[in-house]
Design a protein around this motif. Sequence first.
Motif, PDB file in Angstrom:
ATOM      1  N   LEU A   4      38.718  30.398  49.405  1.00 56.67           N
ATOM      2  CA  LEU A   4      39.654  29.617  48.594  1.00 56.67           C
ATOM      3  C   LEU A   4      38.922  28.833  47.512  1.00 56.67           C
ATOM      4  O   LEU A   4      39.393  28.722  46.391  1.00 56.67           O
ATOM      5  CB  LEU A   4      40.455  28.666  49.481  1.00 56.67           C
ATOM      6  N   ALA A   5      37.772  28.292  47.860  1.00 55.36           N
ATOM      7  CA  ALA A   5      37.020  27.501  46.886  1.00 55.36           C
ATOM      8  C   ALA A   5      36.522  28.380  45.735  1.00 55.36           C
ATOM      9  O   ALA A   5      36.435  27.922  44.595  1.00 55.36           O
ATOM     10  CB  ALA A   5      35.845  26.816  47.565  1.00 55.36           C
ATOM     11  N   ASP A   6      36.236  29.652  46.007  1.00 52.91           N
ATOM     12  CA  ASP A   6      35.736  30.555  44.972  1.00 52.91           C
ATOM     13  C   ASP A   6      36.843  31.346  44.301  1.00 52.91           C
ATOM     14  O   ASP A   6      36.581  32.228  43.499  1.00 52.91           O
ATOM     15  CB  ASP A   6      34.724  31.543  45.578  1.00 52.91           C
ATOM     16  N   MET A   7      38.092  31.065  44.610  1.00 51.92           N
ATOM     17  CA  MET A   7      39.212  31.863  44.120  1.00 51.92           C
ATOM     18  C   MET A   7      39.314  31.845  42.598  1.00 51.92           C
ATOM     19  O   MET A   7      39.721  32.826  41.992  1.00 51.92           O
ATOM     20  CB  MET A   7      40.515  31.377  44.741  1.00 51.92           C
ATOM     21  N   ASP A   8      38.933  30.761  41.967  1.00 52.80           N
ATOM     22  CA  ASP A   8      38.990  30.714  40.501  1.00 52.80           C
ATOM     23  C   ASP A   8      38.114  31.796  39.889  1.00 52.80           C
ATOM     24  O   ASP A   8      38.444  32.355  38.857  1.00 52.80           O
ATOM     25  CB  ASP A   8      38.530  29.338  39.985  1.00 52.80           C
ATOM     26  N   ASP A   9      36.999  32.093  40.550  1.00 56.79           N
ATOM     27  CA  ASP A   9      36.097  33.118  40.025  1.00 56.79           C
ATOM     28  C   ASP A   9      36.724  34.508  40.083  1.00 56.79           C
ATOM     29  O   ASP A   9      36.352  35.388  39.325  1.00 56.79           O
ATOM     30  CB  ASP A   9      34.791  33.131  40.834  1.00 56.79           C
ATOM     31  N   LEU A  10      37.669  34.724  40.996  1.00 58.08           N
ATOM     32  CA  LEU A  10      38.270  36.042  41.175  1.00 58.08           C
ATOM     33  C   LEU A  10      39.559  36.207  40.387  1.00 58.08           C
ATOM     34  O   LEU A  10      40.176  37.257  40.436  1.00 58.08           O
ATOM     35  CB  LEU A  10      38.559  36.259  42.661  1.00 58.08           C
ATOM     36  N   ALA A  11      39.993  35.213  39.699  1.00 63.43           N
ATOM     37  CA  ALA A  11      41.318  35.212  39.091  1.00 63.43           C
ATOM     38  C   ALA A  11      41.317  35.783  37.676  1.00 63.43           C
ATOM     39  O   ALA A  11      41.830  35.186  36.755  1.00 63.43           O
ATOM     40  CB  ALA A  11      41.869  33.791  39.087  1.00 63.43           C
ATOM     41  N   GLY A  12      40.739  36.959  37.489  1.00 63.72           N
ATOM     42  CA  GLY A  12      40.837  37.631  36.196  1.00 63.72           C
ATOM     43  C   GLY A  12      40.033  36.971  35.103  1.00 63.72           C
ATOM     44  O   GLY A  12      40.445  36.965  33.952  1.00 63.72           O
ATOM     45  N   ASP A  13      38.917  36.430  35.413  1.00 59.06           N
ATOM     46  CA  ASP A  13      38.065  35.785  34.422  1.00 59.06           C
ATOM     47  C   ASP A  13      37.511  36.845  33.468  1.00 59.06           C
ATOM     48  O   ASP A  13      37.021  37.884  33.885  1.00 59.06           O
ATOM     49  CB  ASP A  13      36.918  35.076  35.163  1.00 59.06           C
ATOM     50  N   THR A  14      37.603  36.603  32.169  1.00 58.04           N
ATOM     51  CA  THR A  14      37.144  37.592  31.186  1.00 58.04           C
ATOM     52  C   THR A  14      35.636  37.790  31.275  1.00 58.04           C
ATOM     53  O   THR A  14      35.137  38.881  31.017  1.00 58.04           O
ATOM     54  CB  THR A  14      37.531  37.169  29.759  1.00 58.04           C
ATOM     55  N   GLY A  15      34.900  36.782  31.644  1.00 58.71           N
ATOM     56  CA  GLY A  15      33.456  36.914  31.812  1.00 58.71           C
ATOM     57  C   GLY A  15      33.148  37.901  32.921  1.00 58.71           C
ATOM     58  O   GLY A  15      32.209  38.696  32.833  1.00 58.71           O
ATOM     59  N   LYS A  16      33.939  37.890  33.967  1.00 55.52           N
ATOM     60  CA  LYS A  16      33.759  38.825  35.074  1.00 55.52           C
ATOM     61  C   LYS A  16      34.027  40.258  34.606  1.00 55.52           C
ATOM     62  O   LYS A  16      33.355  41.188  35.023  1.00 55.52           O
ATOM     63  CB  LYS A  16      34.701  38.483  36.233  1.00 55.52           C
ATOM     64  N   THR A  17      35.008  40.433  33.735  1.00 55.91           N
ATOM     65  CA  THR A  17      35.340  41.761  33.218  1.00 55.91           C
ATOM     66  C   THR A  17      34.143  42.347  32.494  1.00 55.91           C
ATOM     67  O   THR A  17      33.776  43.508  32.700  1.00 55.91           O
ATOM     68  CB  THR A  17      36.542  41.662  32.263  1.00 55.91           C
ATOM     69  N   VAL A  19      31.002  41.548  32.874  1.00 61.10           N
ATOM     70  CA  VAL A  19      29.928  41.788  33.823  1.00 61.10           C
ATOM     71  C   VAL A  19      30.167  43.095  34.568  1.00 61.10           C
ATOM     72  O   VAL A  19      29.250  43.918  34.725  1.00 61.10           O
ATOM     73  CB  VAL A  19      29.798  40.606  34.823  1.00 61.10           C
ATOM     74  N   ILE A  20      31.397  43.316  35.017  1.00 55.42           N
ATOM     75  CA  ILE A  20      31.707  44.556  35.735  1.00 55.42           C
ATOM     76  C   ILE A  20      31.461  45.761  34.839  1.00 55.42           C
ATOM     77  O   ILE A  20      30.861  46.761  35.259  1.00 55.42           O
ATOM     78  CB  ILE A  20      33.154  44.531  36.269  1.00 55.42           C
ATOM     79  N   SER A  21      31.893  45.691  33.587  1.00 57.52           N
ATOM     80  CA  SER A  21      31.657  46.803  32.650  1.00 57.52           C
ATOM     81  C   SER A  21      30.172  47.069  32.482  1.00 57.52           C
ATOM     82  O   SER A  21      29.726  48.230  32.498  1.00 57.52           O
ATOM     83  CB  SER A  21      32.279  46.488  31.291  1.00 57.52           C
ATOM     84  N   LYS A  22      29.380  46.022  32.320  1.00 58.94           N
ATOM     85  CA  LYS A  22      27.940  46.194  32.150  1.00 58.94           C
ATOM     86  C   LYS A  22      27.303  46.799  33.394  1.00 58.94           C
ATOM     87  O   LYS A  22      26.441  47.675  33.302  1.00 58.94           O
ATOM     88  CB  LYS A  22      27.276  44.857  31.827  1.00 58.94           C
ATOM     89  N   VAL A  23      27.725  46.365  34.545  1.00 61.43           N
ATOM     90  CA  VAL A  23      27.171  46.895  35.796  1.00 61.43           C
ATOM     91  C   VAL A  23      27.512  48.376  35.931  1.00 61.43           C
ATOM     92  O   VAL A  23      26.662  49.191  36.306  1.00 61.43           O
ATOM     93  CB  VAL A  23      27.682  46.092  37.017  1.00 61.43           C
ATOM     94  N   MET A  24      28.758  48.728  35.611  1.00 66.07           N
ATOM     95  CA  MET A  24      29.157  50.125  35.717  1.00 66.07           C
ATOM     96  C   MET A  24      28.342  50.991  34.751  1.00 66.07           C
ATOM     97  O   MET A  24      27.890  52.085  35.100  1.00 66.07           O
ATOM     98  CB  MET A  24      30.660  50.285  35.448  1.00 66.07           C
ATOM     99  N   GLU A  64      35.925  55.227  33.810  1.00 68.57           N
ATOM    100  CA  GLU A  64      37.202  54.598  34.187  1.00 68.57           C
ATOM    101  C   GLU A  64      36.966  53.261  34.894  1.00 68.57           C
ATOM    102  O   GLU A  64      37.698  52.305  34.659  1.00 68.57           O
ATOM    103  CB  GLU A  64      38.008  55.535  35.091  1.00 68.57           C
ATOM    104  N   LEU A  65      35.973  53.227  35.743  1.00 64.60           N
ATOM    105  CA  LEU A  65      35.661  51.968  36.439  1.00 64.60           C
ATOM    106  C   LEU A  65      35.123  50.916  35.487  1.00 64.60           C
ATOM    107  O   LEU A  65      35.309  49.728  35.704  1.00 64.60           O
ATOM    108  CB  LEU A  65      34.658  52.213  37.572  1.00 64.60           C
ATOM    109  N   ALA A  66      34.466  51.328  34.410  1.00 63.94           N
ATOM    110  CA  ALA A  66      33.908  50.383  33.440  1.00 63.94           C
ATOM    111  C   ALA A  66      34.947  49.946  32.414  1.00 63.94           C
ATOM    112  O   ALA A  66      34.769  48.934  31.733  1.00 63.94           O
ATOM    113  CB  ALA A  66      32.706  51.000  32.736  1.00 63.94           C
ATOM    114  N   ASP A  67      36.045  50.705  32.274  1.00 65.19           N
ATOM    115  CA  ASP A  67      37.073  50.407  31.280  1.00 65.19           C
ATOM    116  C   ASP A  67      37.967  49.264  31.768  1.00 65.19           C
ATOM    117  O   ASP A  67      38.610  49.381  32.805  1.00 65.19           O
ATOM    118  CB  ASP A  67      37.916  51.668  31.030  1.00 65.19           C
ATOM    119  N   PRO A  68      38.040  48.153  31.017  1.00 66.75           N
ATOM    120  CA  PRO A  68      38.858  47.008  31.442  1.00 66.75           C
ATOM    121  C   PRO A  68      40.351  47.343  31.564  1.00 66.75           C
ATOM    122  O   PRO A  68      41.065  46.691  32.316  1.00 66.75           O
ATOM    123  CB  PRO A  68      38.639  45.961  30.352  1.00 66.75           C
ATOM    124  N   GLU A  69      40.814  48.363  30.878  1.00 66.74           N
ATOM    125  CA  GLU A  69      42.241  48.715  30.910  1.00 66.74           C
ATOM    126  C   GLU A  69      42.620  49.502  32.156  1.00 66.74           C
ATOM    127  O   GLU A  69      43.735  49.378  32.659  1.00 66.74           O
ATOM    128  CB  GLU A  69      42.611  49.532  29.654  1.00 66.74           C
TER     129      GLU A  69
END
Length: 181
Positions: A4-17, A19-24, A64-69
Motif C-alpha cells: 500500500l505504501a508503494d502503491m503510488d509508484d505502481l499507479a501509471g507513473d510516466t517515468g515507470k513507462t 523505464v519499462i520501455s528501456k528495459v525491454m 509489443e512489451l516495450a510499446d506504451p500503447e
Amino acid sequence: LERLADMDDLAGDTGKTEVISKVMKRLIRMAKVYDDSGDLLEFRCPCCTTPLEDVETFQRTMRELADPETSPLIKVDPEKLRRDRATKANYDRWRKTISQCMADVSEHQRRIIEVKALRETVSELEYALDISNQELVRDLQPKKTEAQTRVNELRQLTDVIQRWVEYAHRITSKKTRISQK
C-alpha cells in the motif's frame, strides 16, 4: 502494508513507462549473440540463454512489451487504478489516525501503570492502617478496662455519697423538728 505504501509508484507513473520501455529494448539487445567479427550468430533468451527458434515472434513480442500503447506491463486498468488509489487513500487516513492516537495510547498505558501502582500503595496503606488499629486497640484495651473499673468505683462512691446526703438531710430534718418542739 508495504504494498500500500508503494502503491503510488505502481499507479501509471510516466517515468515507470519509460523505464519499462528501456528495459525491454535492453532485453532485445541482450538476446542478440554476435561472433568475434561482430556478425549476428543467433538469438538467445536474455533470461535463460536458451536459443530462440522463432526470432521474428521474439522480436515482435518484445516490441509489443516495450510499446506504451500495447504493453500489458505498462498499460494500467483504469478501474483497478481507481480502486488502488481509493485503497491507498483509506490506508493513508488509517495511518494518520493511528499516528494521531499513539500519544493517547501511550498516555493511557502510562495511566494504567500509574493506577496499578496507586492501587498497590492504597492496599499497602490499608494494611498498615489495619495493623496500626489492631495495635492501638491492643494498647488501649488495658486502659479501657482500668477506666471502666474507675468509673464503676466512682459510681459506687456517688451512690454512697448520695445515701450519706440523704442521711444528712434526714438527720438535719429530725434535728430541726426536735429543736422546734
